[in-house]
Design a protein around this motif. Structure first.
Motif, PDB file in Angstrom:
ATOM      1  N   LYS A  12       0.780  -1.380   0.014  1.00 48.71           N
ATOM      2  CA  LYS A  12      -0.148  -0.028   0.112  1.00 48.71           C
ATOM      3  C   LYS A  12       0.711   0.865   0.260  1.00 48.71           C
ATOM      4  O   LYS A  12       0.633   2.316   0.466  1.00 48.71           O
ATOM      5  N   LEU A  13       2.632   0.819  -1.169  1.00 51.07           N
ATOM      6  CA  LEU A  13       3.192   2.711  -0.613  1.00 51.07           C
ATOM      7  C   LEU A  13       2.651   3.289  -1.057  1.00 51.07           C
ATOM      8  O   LEU A  13       1.488   2.890  -2.665  1.00 51.07           O
ATOM      9  N   PRO A  14       2.638   4.455  -1.385  1.00 50.81           N
ATOM     10  CA  PRO A  14       1.892   5.775  -2.251  1.00 50.81           C
ATOM     11  C   PRO A  14       2.693   5.252  -3.721  1.00 50.81           C
ATOM     12  O   PRO A  14       3.961   4.983  -3.592  1.00 50.81           O
ATOM     13  N   LYS A  15       1.643   5.944  -4.667  1.00 46.79           N
ATOM     14  CA  LYS A  15       2.025   5.624  -6.041  1.00 46.79           C
ATOM     15  C   LYS A  15       1.745   7.109  -6.807  1.00 46.79           C
ATOM     16  O   LYS A  15       0.965   7.763  -6.547  1.00 46.79           O
ATOM     17  N   ASN A  16       2.556   7.114  -8.046  1.00 47.67           N
ATOM     18  CA  ASN A  16       2.520   8.512  -8.676  1.00 47.67           C
ATOM     19  C   ASN A  16       1.602   8.668  -9.657  1.00 47.67           C
ATOM     20  O   ASN A  16       0.695   7.186 -10.175  1.00 47.67           O
ATOM     21  N   ASN A  17       1.681   9.638 -10.590  1.00 47.18           N
ATOM     22  CA  ASN A  17       0.450   8.962 -12.047  1.00 47.18           C
ATOM     23  C   ASN A  17       0.962   8.034 -12.558  1.00 47.18           C
ATOM     24  O   ASN A  17       0.464   7.527 -13.583  1.00 47.18           O
ATOM     25  N   ASP A  51       7.711  12.535  -7.669  1.00 42.77           N
ATOM     26  CA  ASP A  51       6.818  13.829  -7.262  1.00 42.77           C
ATOM     27  C   ASP A  51       5.741  13.995  -8.147  1.00 42.77           C
ATOM     28  O   ASP A  51       5.019  13.958  -8.879  1.00 42.77           O
ATOM     29  N   LEU A  52       6.979  14.464  -9.541  1.00 41.64           N
ATOM     30  CA  LEU A  52       6.311  14.298 -10.788  1.00 41.64           C
ATOM     31  C   LEU A  52       6.430  13.718 -11.975  1.00 41.64           C
ATOM     32  O   LEU A  52       6.114  14.147 -13.148  1.00 41.64           O
ATOM     33  N   SER A  53       6.159  12.316 -11.181  1.00 40.57           N
ATOM     34  CA  SER A  53       5.970  11.174 -12.498  1.00 40.57           C
ATOM     35  C   SER A  53       6.786  11.444 -13.666  1.00 40.57           C
ATOM     36  O   SER A  53       6.361  10.615 -14.456  1.00 40.57           O
ATOM     37  N   ILE A  54       8.277  11.105 -13.448  1.00 39.42           N
ATOM     38  CA  ILE A  54       9.255  11.076 -14.409  1.00 39.42           C
ATOM     39  C   ILE A  54       9.618   9.643 -14.974  1.00 39.42           C
ATOM     40  O   ILE A  54       9.493   9.163 -13.525  1.00 39.42           O
ATOM     41  N   GLU A  55       9.221   9.761 -15.744  1.00 41.77           N
ATOM     42  CA  GLU A  55       9.788   7.583 -16.044  1.00 41.77           C
ATOM     43  C   GLU A  55      10.999   7.986 -15.960  1.00 41.77           C
ATOM     44  O   GLU A  55      12.076   8.288 -16.290  1.00 41.77           O
ATOM     45  N   PRO A  56      11.612   7.047 -14.424  1.00 41.75           N
ATOM     46  CA  PRO A  56      12.922   6.650 -14.818  1.00 41.75           C
ATOM     47  C   PRO A  56      13.660   6.518 -16.343  1.00 41.75           C
ATOM     48  O   PRO A  56      14.924   7.205 -16.066  1.00 41.75           O
ATOM     49  N   HIS A  57      14.011   5.908 -16.839  1.00 41.21           N
ATOM     50  CA  HIS A  57      14.288   5.868 -18.099  1.00 41.21           C
ATOM     51  C   HIS A  57      14.332   6.865 -18.950  1.00 41.21           C
ATOM     52  O   HIS A  57      15.585   6.655 -20.248  1.00 41.21           O
TER      53      HIS A  57
END
Length: 350
Positions: A12-17, A51-57
């Motif tokens: 149940k960890l928080p998820k971004n967009n 927080d900015l929902s940046i895709e890591p790749h």
């Protein structure tokens, strides 16, 4: 001894967009000294990208040599990374950015890597307004080689061995302003509440975004007499403003009493809101920012926050007028205009 990061995470960890948790933005377990400020900066980068929902790749991490330059291994483990040679990170970042401007570039450096051997490259990355976040983890010493004073050590400060530094320091924030950087900020590794929004704002900025972070070295430069120690920084810190970043995708509403706040619209429509704390300071006035830093120095304060931002000047790709498509995605047909076009170009020189 071998350390293994546990795979398990609470469901149940928080998820971004994007549906990601912080786990997708973490890296390997740090092997830096316990309590090192650099690890706090890594955690701030992780939080900002989450927080900015940046895709890591879509992130590229580039570093030089030093304790700071080891940190890209400890955040965004699913991103691109390149550990270059001492002081040469900016040229590698420049080449990568020219090839693929669609990535978010983090240049991670230290006070030795930037203010000494890498000074020349630092200067020209600013001059070209390279679109990147250039983050200096500044501890005033060479931690990998037993704590010698670096070029940012303040005159009169005492290192762990008891030696007094006789030289004036290189003030990287002031230097970045003088050289024409279009985003200049300063922070403290122990102030995550300030550092995370600054990193977010730097990511949104189109151009050279410089953040100088005071990051105490707990092994060699956290002693009485050091101006880069935790105690000294906490006792002398002065913030310019409370910072908030609102992404372009969200509805933007601003309601502040007249004269108490400033707001800056970024290239992508995102908004930086500044609840002003310091007096006689304007974040879009370079001279005002320089004066604020100088006043703080006279008062023996370390000025932190967003010091200056310019959103009208184009980045390196705008200056060079490159095509919209990243250069590494151009095909042969795009690069070879044909004999007829070459004849026309040659005729224009006759």
């Amino acid at each position: 001894m071998t350390f293994v990061k546990p795979i398990f995470r609470h469901p149940k960890l928080p998820k971004n967009n994007l549906g990601y948790t912080l786990k997708e933005y973490e890296g390997a377990i740090s092997n830096l000294c316990a309590g090192c400020g650099h690890d706090s900066i890594s955690a701030a980068i992780v939080q900002a990208c989450f927080d900015l929902s940046i895709e890591p790749h879509k992130v590229a991490k580039i570093s030089g040599i030093g304790c700071s330059s080891k940190t890209p291994a400890f955040f965004l483990g699913n991103s691109h990374g390149f550990n270059s040679v001492h002081g040469r990170m900016p040229s590698v970042a420049t080449g990568a950015n020219l090839a693929n401007k669609d990535l978010v570039y983090f240049g991670v450096s230290g006070d030795g890597d930037t203010a000494s051997i890498g000074m020349g490259q630092f200067v020209h990355a600013i001059r070209r307004n390279l679109n990147m976040v250039y983050l200096v983890m500044n501890n005033g010493c060479y931690g990998l080689t037993k704590g010698q004073d670096s070029a940012t050590a303040d005159v009169g400060s005492k290192n762990k061995s008891g030696s007094i530094n006789p030289f004036q320091p290189v003030d990287l924030a002031s230097l970045a302003l003088e050289l024409g950087a279009t985003f200049v900020a300063q922070s403290f590794s122990g102030d995550k509440g300030q550092l995370v929004p600054l990193i977010k704002a730097a990511i949104h900025h189109k151009g050279f975004a410089f953040i100088n972070v005071i990051s105490p070295c707990v092994t060699f430069n956290n002693n009485a007499g050091s101006t880069k120690s935790y105690d000294y920084v906490r006792e002398h810190i002065e913030a310019t403003a409370k910072l908030d970043v609102i992404p372009h995708q969200e509805e933007i509403r601003v309601d502040y009493p007249e004269g108490s706040a400033a707001q800056v619209t970024m290239h992508d429509g995102s908004l930086i809101r500044l609840q002003k704390v310091a007096t006689d300071w304007e974040p879009q006035d370079r001279v005002s920012a320089v004066r604020a830093i100088q006043r703080a120095r006279v008062n023996e304060q370390i000025l932190t926050g967003l010091l200056y931002v310019e959103t009208q000047f184009g980045d390196l790709h705008d200056i060079l007028q490159t095509v919209d498509t990243p250069l590494n995605k151009l095909q042969v047909a795009d690069l070879n205009p044909g004999a007829g076009e070459l004849t026309r170009i040659n005729a224009s020189f006759s």
